[in-house]
Design a protein around this motif. Structure first.
Motif, PDB file in Angstrom:
ATOM      1  N   HIS A 105       0.819  -1.218   0.000  1.00  0.00           N
ATOM      2  CA  HIS A 105       0.000   0.000   0.000  1.00  0.00           C
ATOM      3  C   HIS A 105       0.853   1.269   0.000  1.00  0.00           C
ATOM      4  N   GLU A 106       2.123   1.123  -0.286  1.00  0.00           N
ATOM      5  CA  GLU A 106       3.064   2.236  -0.220  1.00  0.00           C
ATOM      6  C   GLU A 106       2.809   3.268  -1.316  1.00  0.00           C
ATOM      7  N   ILE A 107       2.828   4.537  -0.927  1.00  0.00           N
ATOM      8  CA  ILE A 107       2.784   5.647  -1.877  1.00  0.00           C
ATOM      9  C   ILE A 107       4.242   6.010  -2.150  1.00  0.00           C
ATOM     10  N   HIS A 108       4.776   5.559  -3.251  1.00  0.00           N
ATOM     11  CA  HIS A 108       6.211   5.685  -3.507  1.00  0.00           C
ATOM     12  C   HIS A 108       6.643   7.152  -3.571  1.00  0.00           C
ATOM     13  N   GLY A 109       7.715   7.435  -2.831  1.00  0.00           N
ATOM     14  CA  GLY A 109       8.259   8.782  -2.797  1.00  0.00           C
ATOM     15  C   GLY A 109       7.631   9.698  -1.771  1.00  0.00           C
ATOM     16  N   ALA A 110       6.647   9.210  -1.021  1.00  0.00           N
ATOM     17  CA  ALA A 110       5.946  10.079  -0.071  1.00  0.00           C
ATOM     18  C   ALA A 110       6.636  10.171   1.285  1.00  0.00           C
ATOM     19  N   ALA A 111       7.252   9.087   1.740  1.00  0.00           N
ATOM     20  CA  ALA A 111       7.813   9.039   3.088  1.00  0.00           C
ATOM     21  C   ALA A 111       9.020   9.961   3.228  1.00  0.00           C
ATOM     22  N   LEU A 112       9.244  10.434   4.445  1.00  0.00           N
ATOM     23  CA  LEU A 112      10.332  11.357   4.718  1.00  0.00           C
ATOM     24  C   LEU A 112      11.655  10.667   4.990  1.00  0.00           C
ATOM     25  N   ASP A 113      11.618   9.374   5.342  1.00  0.00           N
ATOM     26  CA  ASP A 113      12.838   8.636   5.672  1.00  0.00           C
ATOM     27  C   ASP A 113      12.539   7.154   5.501  1.00  0.00           C
ATOM     28  N   THR A 114      13.467   6.297   5.886  1.00  0.00           N
ATOM     29  CA  THR A 114      13.258   4.851   5.780  1.00  0.00           C
ATOM     30  C   THR A 114      12.196   4.411   6.788  1.00  0.00           C
ATOM     31  N   MET A 115      11.187   3.713   6.280  1.00  0.00           N
ATOM     32  CA  MET A 115      10.034   3.369   7.101  1.00  0.00           C
ATOM     33  C   MET A 115      10.005   1.885   7.441  1.00  0.00           C
ATOM     34  N   LEU A 116       9.141   1.541   8.377  1.00  0.00           N
ATOM     35  CA  LEU A 116       8.878   0.148   8.717  1.00  0.00           C
ATOM     36  C   LEU A 116       8.256  -0.579   7.526  1.00  0.00           C
ATOM     37  N   GLY A 117       8.503  -1.873   7.457  1.00  0.00           N
ATOM     38  CA  GLY A 117       7.731  -2.747   6.593  1.00  0.00           C
ATOM     39  C   GLY A 117       6.683  -3.444   7.444  1.00  0.00           C
ATOM     40  N   TRP A 118       5.711  -4.058   6.796  1.00  0.00           N
ATOM     41  CA  TRP A 118       4.607  -4.639   7.563  1.00  0.00           C
ATOM     42  C   TRP A 118       5.030  -5.828   8.410  1.00  0.00           C
ATOM     43  N   GLU A 119       6.046  -6.578   7.984  1.00  0.00           N
ATOM     44  CA  GLU A 119       6.536  -7.677   8.821  1.00  0.00           C
ATOM     45  C   GLU A 119       7.109  -7.126  10.122  1.00  0.00           C
ATOM     46  N   GLU A 120       7.798  -5.987  10.045  1.00  0.00           N
ATOM     47  CA  GLU A 120       8.324  -5.355  11.255  1.00  0.00           C
ATOM     48  C   GLU A 120       7.193  -4.818  12.130  1.00  0.00           C
ATOM     49  N   VAL A 121       6.147  -4.305  11.507  1.00  0.00           N
ATOM     50  CA  VAL A 121       4.983  -3.858  12.281  1.00  0.00           C
ATOM     51  C   VAL A 121       4.382  -5.031  13.041  1.00  0.00           C
ATOM     52  N   ARG A 122       4.267  -6.164  12.372  1.00  0.00           N
ATOM     53  CA  ARG A 122       3.701  -7.349  13.044  1.00  0.00           C
ATOM     54  C   ARG A 122       4.613  -7.838  14.170  1.00  0.00           C
ATOM     55  N   GLU A 123       5.917  -7.701  14.002  1.00  0.00           N
ATOM     56  CA  GLU A 123       6.840  -8.076  15.085  1.00  0.00           C
ATOM     57  C   GLU A 123       6.673  -7.131  16.276  1.00  0.00           C
ATOM     58  N   LEU A 124       6.483  -5.862  16.005  1.00  0.00           N
ATOM     59  CA  LEU A 124       6.237  -4.910  17.089  1.00  0.00           C
ATOM     60  C   LEU A 124       4.956  -5.274  17.834  1.00  0.00           C
ATOM     61  N   ALA A 125       3.911  -5.606  17.091  1.00  0.00           N
ATOM     62  CA  ALA A 125       2.642  -5.985  17.719  1.00  0.00           C
ATOM     63  C   ALA A 125       2.808  -7.253  18.543  1.00  0.00           C
ATOM     64  N   ALA A 126       3.546  -8.225  18.018  1.00  0.00           N
ATOM     65  CA  ALA A 126       3.761  -9.479  18.743  1.00  0.00           C
ATOM     66  C   ALA A 126       4.551  -9.249  20.030  1.00  0.00           C
ATOM     67  N   ALA A 127       5.372  -8.191  20.039  1.00  0.00           N
ATOM     68  CA  ALA A 127       6.162  -7.878  21.230  1.00  0.00           C
ATOM     69  C   ALA A 127       5.375  -7.063  22.244  1.00  0.00           C
TER      70      ALA A 127
END
Length: 266
Positions: A105-127
């Motif tokens: 769902h990424e809007i390419h070129g929109a983010a200000l810096d290196t962002m999380l990927g969804w696998e990392e988001v799920r790891e954060l949630a699992a933690a």
């Protein structure tokens, strides 16, 4: 009487963040030191969902609660903050801008810096981190027409539910900007509470859709950080910010009325 609670607002945790977000970033070393200060002084970090439950008649809050929140979804939250949070057993809330995250769902070129990927988001949630919404493309929500506002809030919720398996409970307004219309849209979308900025401690009287947070910056030293979490001299610390906010609110209100009048004429 319910005591006010500090809700800390972080953004990037990085050694060398992009220049556009540097002022609102913290170094990994500073973040670790701030978390250890919380542990040493007996604070108990909670998620925003846990705070809401307590203020709605659920289990009472611990003696010294604090909330650790991250906006946008920068990759350093996983790389640098998560190990510290795990080590100390701390809860946190990560408000993600769904169109900025790496993935389908990424809007390419929109983010200000290196962002999380969804696998990392799920790891954060699992933690144990709560994953909250922060819009889809990070616009100034109070300046959008109704249809775009509705899309930003609903799309954010849909993507988080799709990618994590759970609908988000909480929402953070991009830039902290909101008005009655924005708050109502967030509530109607199914979010149970929202946080803004305000740079003061949070309390139930602010209402569940306008909870205030305090900003942690690159320049926030150990002594200032201790004052923030203890609720000391916050007004003096953020006096300049509040003056700018009040002035800009008048400008933003005028712009909003002008846009509304233009749409009416069209």
């Amino acid at each position: 009487m319910t005591r006010p609670v500090p809700i800390l607002m972080y953004h990037a945790v990085a050694h060398e963040p992009a220049s556009s977000i540097r002022a609102l970033s913290v170094s990994p070393e500073a973040f670790a030191g701030q978390m250890r200060l919380l542990a040493e002084r007996g604070f108990t970090p909670l998620t925003t969902a846990r705070l809401a439950a307590a203020w709605r008649g659920g289990p009472p809050l611990p003696q010294d609660p604090v909330l650790i929140t991250f906006d946008d979804g920068y990759r350093g939250v996983h790389r640098y903050a998560l190990p510290v949070l795990r080590e100390l057993g701390f809860a946190a809330t990560v408000f993600v801008t769904t169109g900025w995250l790496r993935g389908p769902h990424e809007i390419h070129g929109a983010a200000l810096d290196t962002m999380l990927g969804w696998e990392e988001v799920r790891e954060l949630a699992a933690a144990g981190a709560e994953i909250g919404g922060h819009s889809h493309s990070h616009p100034q929500l109070d300046q959008l027409p109704d249809s775009e506002l509705r899309y930003e809030v609903a799309r954010c919720q849909e993507v988080i539910a799709e990618q994590t398996g759970s609908p988000p409970f909480s929402f953070a307004y991009p830039y902290g900007y909101c008005d009655r219309r924005v708050r109502q849209e967030v509530r109607m979308a199914g979010f149970a509470q929202s946080v803004a900025v305000g740079n003061t401690l949070a309390s139930p009287r602010q209402g569940p859709f306008a909870l205030r947070r305090v900003t942690v910056r690159r320049r926030t030293g150990p002594k200032e950080f201790a004052r923030l979490v203890e609720g000391r001299a916050i007004g003096r610390t953020f006096a300049a910010d509040r003056a700018l906010t009040k002035g800009y609110a008048l400008v933003r209100g005028s712009r909003r009325l002008m846009r509304k009048a233009a749409r009416t004429r069209a």
